[in-house]
Design a protein around this motif. Structure first.
Motif, PDB file in Angstrom:
ATOM      1  N   GLN A   1       0.838  -1.187   0.000  1.00 46.08           N
ATOM      2  CA  GLN A   1       0.000   0.000   0.000  1.00 46.08           C
ATOM      3  C   GLN A   1       0.880   1.246   0.000  1.00 46.08           C
ATOM      4  O   GLN A   1       1.988   1.242   0.528  1.00 46.08           O
ATOM      5  CB  GLN A   1      -0.910   0.011   1.229  1.00 46.08           C
ATOM      6  N   ARG A   2       0.352   2.274  -0.590  1.00 45.75           N
ATOM      7  CA  ARG A   2       1.105   3.523  -0.641  1.00 45.75           C
ATOM      8  C   ARG A   2       1.204   4.132   0.750  1.00 45.75           C
ATOM      9  O   ARG A   2       0.215   4.227   1.467  1.00 45.75           O
ATOM     10  CB  ARG A   2       0.417   4.513  -1.587  1.00 45.75           C
ATOM     11  N   GLU A   3       2.408   4.520   1.126  1.00 43.76           N
ATOM     12  CA  GLU A   3       2.624   5.139   2.423  1.00 43.76           C
ATOM     13  C   GLU A   3       3.025   6.597   2.251  1.00 43.76           C
ATOM     14  O   GLU A   3       3.736   6.950   1.310  1.00 43.76           O
ATOM     15  CB  GLU A   3       3.724   4.401   3.198  1.00 43.76           C
ATOM     16  N   LYS A   4       2.554   7.413   3.163  1.00 44.69           N
ATOM     17  CA  LYS A   4       2.907   8.824   3.157  1.00 44.69           C
ATOM     18  C   LYS A   4       3.882   9.101   4.294  1.00 44.69           C
ATOM     19  O   LYS A   4       3.820   8.452   5.338  1.00 44.69           O
ATOM     20  CB  LYS A   4       1.651   9.687   3.316  1.00 44.69           C
TER      21      LYS A   4
ATOM     22  N   ASP B   1       1.696   9.908  11.738  1.00 48.84           N
ATOM     23  CA  ASP B   1       1.732   9.128  10.507  1.00 48.84           C
ATOM     24  C   ASP B   1       0.421   9.271   9.739  1.00 48.84           C
ATOM     25  O   ASP B   1      -0.479  10.018  10.133  1.00 48.84           O
ATOM     26  CB  ASP B   1       2.055   7.658  10.804  1.00 48.84           C
ATOM     27  N   GLN B   2       0.300   8.525   8.638  1.00 45.56           N
ATOM     28  CA  GLN B   2      -0.863   8.673   7.763  1.00 45.56           C
ATOM     29  C   GLN B   2      -2.162   8.198   8.409  1.00 45.56           C
ATOM     30  O   GLN B   2      -3.254   8.552   7.953  1.00 45.56           O
ATOM     31  CB  GLN B   2      -0.630   7.893   6.472  1.00 45.56           C
ATOM     32  N   ASP B   3      -2.049   7.419   9.494  1.00 46.47           N
ATOM     33  CA  ASP B   3      -3.241   6.962  10.215  1.00 46.47           C
ATOM     34  C   ASP B   3      -3.512   7.797  11.462  1.00 46.47           C
ATOM     35  O   ASP B   3      -4.287   7.386  12.333  1.00 46.47           O
ATOM     36  CB  ASP B   3      -3.082   5.488  10.609  1.00 46.47           C
TER      37      ASP B   3
END
Length: 226
Positions: free
Chosen positions: A164-167, A214-216
């Motif tokens: 999955q793409r991570e930011k 983070d992204q979450d």
């Protein structure tokens, strides 16, 4: 006398800053031997400005700094427009190792002995020459190592998975200061941030060196050390 020295130091710093910006970040990140020598020369001239015994003599070293910088800028522009000029200024990469053979002639040309060659490989984590396909000395002095296919580190494309793409994580607090623009970017407010930090045992932003999100929207915090 002291006032003149302070004034000359400030002027030389300002001129150095302006010239460095004009010459570009390449002076810092991708130094060739020529860039290195020019940088030292300009810095040496700037330091001489500080110890001048007469404020009126400032023009000569200042002119020298500007000429060196302009010459570097002109060469940079010419090298961008002409591959031949670029090769003349920067030289060509040198292949030091290929087909399981060390090129002693190339080592001599690069003025690198075998011990230094092996040391540079060990620094990059390679202790066995038989694992390597090609080793190249770049024009900026760095050594690039290309291992054989069976010894290359595995990457995601080698595995039967779809990642999955991570930011990248965002900094929300640095050295006790809130980065409000970053907080607004993730559509959160200070009340939310403080509630997250209180769960981790912090009562004040002053206690924190760094806070990442983070992204979450998971918070990772790093406390200052007293």
């Amino acid at each position: 006398m002291i006032l003149e020295t302070i004034s000359l130091a400030l002027i030389s710093l300002v001129v150095l800053f302006i010239l460095t910006r004009l010459m570009g970040y390449r002076q810092i990140t991708q130094l060739s031997m020529y860039d290195y020598i020019i940088g030292i020369t300009i810095g040496s001239i700037a330091s001489e400005m500080v110890v001048l015994d007469d404020f009126n003599n400032m023009l000569r070293p200042l002119t020298g700094m500007i000429i060196y910088a302009l010459f570097t800028i002109i060469l940079s522009l010419l090298s961008r427009s002409s591959l031949a000029i670029r090769k003349f200024i920067e030289g060509n990469p040198i292949t030091l190792y290929e087909n399981n053979k060390i090129d002693s002639t190339a080592l001599a040309k690069a003025r690198i002995d075998v011990n230094e060659f092996l040391m540079q490989l060990r620094i990059q984590g390679y202790f066995d020459l038989t694992q390597l396909d090609t080793v190249i000395l770049e024009t900026n002095g760095n050594i690039s190592v290309f291992p054989k296919s069976q010894y290359r580190p595995a990457i995601v494309n080698d595995l039967p998975v779809k990642p999955q793409r991570e930011k990248p994580s965002l900094s929300l607090v640095i050295d006790g200061h809130i980065l409000k623009d970053q907080l607004a970017f993730i559509e959160k407010d200070e009340k939310w941030l403080m509630s997250q930090l209180k769960v981790q045992g912090y009562q004040s932003y002053d206690q924190l060196l760094l806070v990442l999100c983070d992204q979450d929207n998971n918070i990772t915090s790093y406390a200052k050390r007293n």
